[in-house]
Design a protein around this motif. Sequence first.
Motif, short mmCIF file in Angstrom:
data_model
loop_
_atom_site.label_atom_id
_atom_site.label_comp_id
_atom_site.label_asym_id
_atom_site.label_seq_id
_atom_site.Cartn_x
_atom_site.Cartn_y
_atom_site.Cartn_z
N GLN A 85 -3.90 3.18 0.03
CA GLN A 85 -4.42 2.43 -1.13
C GLN A 85 -3.59 1.17 -1.34
O GLN A 85 -2.38 1.25 -1.48
CB GLN A 85 -4.38 3.29 -2.40
N HIS A 108 0.84 -1.20 0.00
CA HIS A 108 0.00 0.00 0.00
C HIS A 108 0.87 1.24 0.00
O HIS A 108 2.02 1.23 0.43
CB HIS A 108 -1.00 0.01 1.17
N ASN A 109 0.29 2.32 -0.53
CA ASN A 109 1.01 3.59 -0.58
C ASN A 109 0.77 4.38 0.71
O ASN A 109 0.09 3.89 1.63
CB ASN A 109 0.63 4.39 -1.83
N ASP A 110 1.31 5.58 0.78
CA ASP A 110 1.18 6.38 2.01
C ASP A 110 -0.22 6.93 2.24
O ASP A 110 -0.50 7.49 3.28
CB ASP A 110 2.23 7.48 2.05
N HIS A 111 -1.13 6.73 1.26
CA HIS A 111 -2.53 7.11 1.44
C HIS A 111 -3.40 5.93 1.86
O HIS A 111 -4.60 6.07 2.01
CB HIS A 111 -3.08 7.73 0.15
#
Length: 159
Positions: free
Chosen positions: A102, A97-100
């Motif tokens: 997602q 997952h990314n830093d948001h």
Amino acid sequence: MTETPPRAPLPPFSYDEAIQKVRMAENAWNTRDPVKVAQAYTIDTRWRNRSEFPMGRAEVQDFLTRKWAKETGYRLIKEIWAHDRNRIAVRFCYEWHNDHGQWFRAHGNENWEFDDLGYMAVRHASINDVPITDEDRLFHWPEGTARPDHHPGLTELGL
């Protein structure tokens, strides 16, 4: 000059040895330790990874450091596709997952070529990311650890 120790299993690979080499790579990558992972490659290794072309162990280590700073929650499964003498082809999926927050599932193929001492000299990787929801995740084991032996592989998961 320091002699490089062999990294068994050594080519030419039997089918079982090729499977062992694939699982060793999977386990190492799941540690997310760029120094440890980079040691499996020749000092002058040549890579293609998406649109990046790291050359040499030091550039690979830098690449992996950047990769795992971005791709958090990383969990990887590799599966042998084919092998011949000093080459192994694998398919793989990993979730991250990314830093948001997602989540993504990356689907890819790798072609590997090894030197006589069992170090990877060439790695070509083609990878595509597909956004997934948290509910769609299939890789559930502690981050930074090897996939448990009882966890299904790609074929068993239908990937």
